[in-house]
Design a protein around this motif. Structure first.
Motif, mmCIF file in Angstrom:
data_model
loop_
_atom_site.group_PDB
_atom_site.id
_atom_site.type_symbol
_atom_site.label_atom_id
_atom_site.label_comp_id
_atom_site.label_asym_id
_atom_site.label_seq_id
_atom_site.Cartn_x
_atom_site.Cartn_y
_atom_site.Cartn_z
ATOM 1 N N ALA A 29 12.417 38.727 -5.409
ATOM 2 C CA ALA A 29 12.638 37.462 -4.669
ATOM 3 C C ALA A 29 11.794 37.085 -3.612
ATOM 4 O O ALA A 29 11.448 37.920 -2.753
ATOM 5 N N ASP A 30 11.481 35.685 -3.287
ATOM 6 C CA ASP A 30 10.906 35.379 -2.024
ATOM 7 C C ASP A 30 11.848 34.907 -1.050
ATOM 8 O O ASP A 30 11.610 35.270 0.007
ATOM 9 N N VAL A 31 13.098 34.463 -1.538
ATOM 10 C CA VAL A 31 14.089 34.170 -0.715
ATOM 11 C C VAL A 31 15.494 34.787 -1.098
ATOM 12 O O VAL A 31 15.874 34.715 -2.273
ATOM 13 N N LYS A 78 12.406 23.849 -3.871
ATOM 14 C CA LYS A 78 11.183 23.001 -3.851
ATOM 15 C C LYS A 78 10.115 23.438 -3.025
ATOM 16 O O LYS A 78 9.073 22.668 -3.418
ATOM 17 N N ALA A 79 10.150 24.484 -1.955
ATOM 18 C CA ALA A 79 9.198 24.959 -1.561
ATOM 19 C C ALA A 79 8.263 25.915 -2.052
ATOM 20 O O ALA A 79 7.201 26.810 -1.826
ATOM 21 N N GLY A 80 8.626 26.035 -3.494
ATOM 22 C CA GLY A 80 7.866 26.799 -4.458
ATOM 23 C C GLY A 80 8.209 28.416 -4.502
ATOM 24 O O GLY A 80 7.637 29.325 -5.105
ATOM 25 N N ASN A 81 9.721 28.713 -4.047
ATOM 26 C CA ASN A 81 9.803 29.676 -3.901
ATOM 27 C C ASN A 81 11.061 30.409 -5.044
ATOM 28 O O ASN A 81 11.768 29.513 -5.341
ATOM 29 N N ASN A 82 10.993 31.624 -5.462
ATOM 30 C CA ASN A 82 11.920 32.236 -6.230
ATOM 31 C C ASN A 82 13.310 32.617 -5.473
ATOM 32 O O ASN A 82 13.045 33.373 -4.523
ATOM 33 N N VAL A 83 14.396 32.091 -5.672
ATOM 34 C CA VAL A 83 15.357 32.166 -4.847
ATOM 35 C C VAL A 83 16.563 33.282 -5.573
ATOM 36 O O VAL A 83 16.909 32.903 -6.676
ATOM 37 N N ALA A 84 16.821 34.241 -4.819
ATOM 38 C CA ALA A 84 17.992 35.000 -5.473
ATOM 39 C C ALA A 84 19.123 34.719 -4.529
ATOM 40 O O ALA A 84 19.331 34.758 -3.331
ATOM 41 N N ARG A 85 20.248 34.017 -5.099
ATOM 42 C CA ARG A 85 21.359 33.639 -4.653
ATOM 43 C C ARG A 85 22.507 34.630 -5.010
ATOM 44 O O ARG A 85 22.884 34.711 -5.937
ATOM 45 N N ILE A 86 22.882 35.815 -3.990
ATOM 46 C CA ILE A 86 23.475 36.886 -4.220
ATOM 47 C C ILE A 86 24.831 36.455 -3.956
ATOM 48 O O ILE A 86 25.257 36.041 -2.765
ATOM 49 N N LYS A 87 26.012 36.860 -4.856
ATOM 50 C CA LYS A 87 27.415 36.579 -4.515
ATOM 51 C C LYS A 87 27.887 37.963 -5.195
ATOM 52 O O LYS A 87 27.617 38.768 -5.970
ATOM 53 N N GLY A 88 29.023 38.293 -4.320
ATOM 54 C CA GLY A 88 30.012 39.207 -4.740
ATOM 55 C C GLY A 88 30.826 39.219 -6.131
ATOM 56 O O GLY A 88 31.117 37.952 -6.382
#
Length: 253
Positions: A29-31, A78-88
């Motif tokens: 991930a980037d973010v 939208k800034a071009g990042n691949n985002v890992a949204r991590i949840k329990g």
């Protein structure tokens, strides 16, 4: 070019209970946008140069409201990042993953769900409490014991009070007394066993066994805090029998 958001279930707490896909996407991930229930060990898997955004929430304490979390995901993708949204747990079991996915879709951002072991599954497996059992429970129901904005906890008590169903209560510490009364009012035996487990699968795990008529008082006396899961039903007797056998074996050395 717009990036992609991965709505990732991090499992119940133990990093080794994450899926291989979840670990891979986190490491790429980037973010990384993560919740309060995601352990430090899991957060540490992120790339050293990843942008880390904490959006943890607890009961009556939402420093980053859900609409702002949605906006963060959209902005970073939208800034071009691949985002890992991590949840329990799993993003689609009391995780608001579908709400985030809907906002992302409306903004033209691609989202992908990555399933995780639920808190209920993790707690049951680590302790040996079966959620279903041929002789004790023909089904299982998951409910939340928490309501937003101090709304009244108004569940279908009659449906939930089935003695042949295992009831798993998420986020129920504050309202376990009301839940117990609702179930007993609809006929569930006050002596029905209840298993409570806090921070399951982590080094800070705590367990307690009680009965429906005593669980509120005993949880309070034990000082149980969120995240605590309650498993209500005859299946808890399996755990009680196992513990009795272990104690017997230990006594005979």
């Amino acid at each position: 070019m717009t990036g992609k958001v991965y709505l990732i279930g991090a499992g119940p707490g133990d990093p080794e209970l994450m899926t291989m896909k979840a670990v891979r996407l986190l490491k790429e991930a980037d973010v990384v946008v993560y919740d309060r229930l995601v352990s430090d060990e899991i957060v540490a898997m992120a790339p050293k140069d990843a942008k880390m955004i904490f959006v943890g929430k607890s009961a009556h304490n939402h420093p980053v409201p859900q609409d702002q979390i949605n906006a963060i995901l959209v902005r970073e993708a939208k800034a071009g990042n691949n985002v890992a949204r991590i949840k329990g747990g799993d993003p689609l079991i009391f995780g608001r993953g579908s709400e985030e996915a809907a906002d992302l879709s409306a903004e033209g951002v691609e989202a992908e769900y990555v399933p995780g072991i639920t808190a209920a599954q993790g707690a049951a497996s680590i302790s040996g409490v079966p959620l279903t059992h041929r002789d004790l429970a023909t089904g299982v129901q998951y409910v939340t014991g928490h309501r937003a904005r101090d709304e009244k906890l108004d569940l279908d008590w009659k449906r939930l009070a089935d003695p042949m169903t295992t009831l798993v209560v998420y986020m129920g510490v504050a309202n376990i007394g009301q839940i117990a009364v609702g179930l007993m009012t609809e006929g569930l035996d006050p002596s029905t066993p209840v298993f409570a487990i806090s921070r399951a699968t982590t080094p800070h795990e705590r367990r307690m066994v009680s009965t429906l008529d005593r669980v509120a008082q005993e949880a309070r006396e034990a000082g149980l805090k969120p995240p605590t899961l309650f498993i209500i039903g005859k299946v808890v007797s399996v755990y009680q029998a196992q513990q009795a056998e272990l104690e017997k074996a230990s006594a005979h050395g």
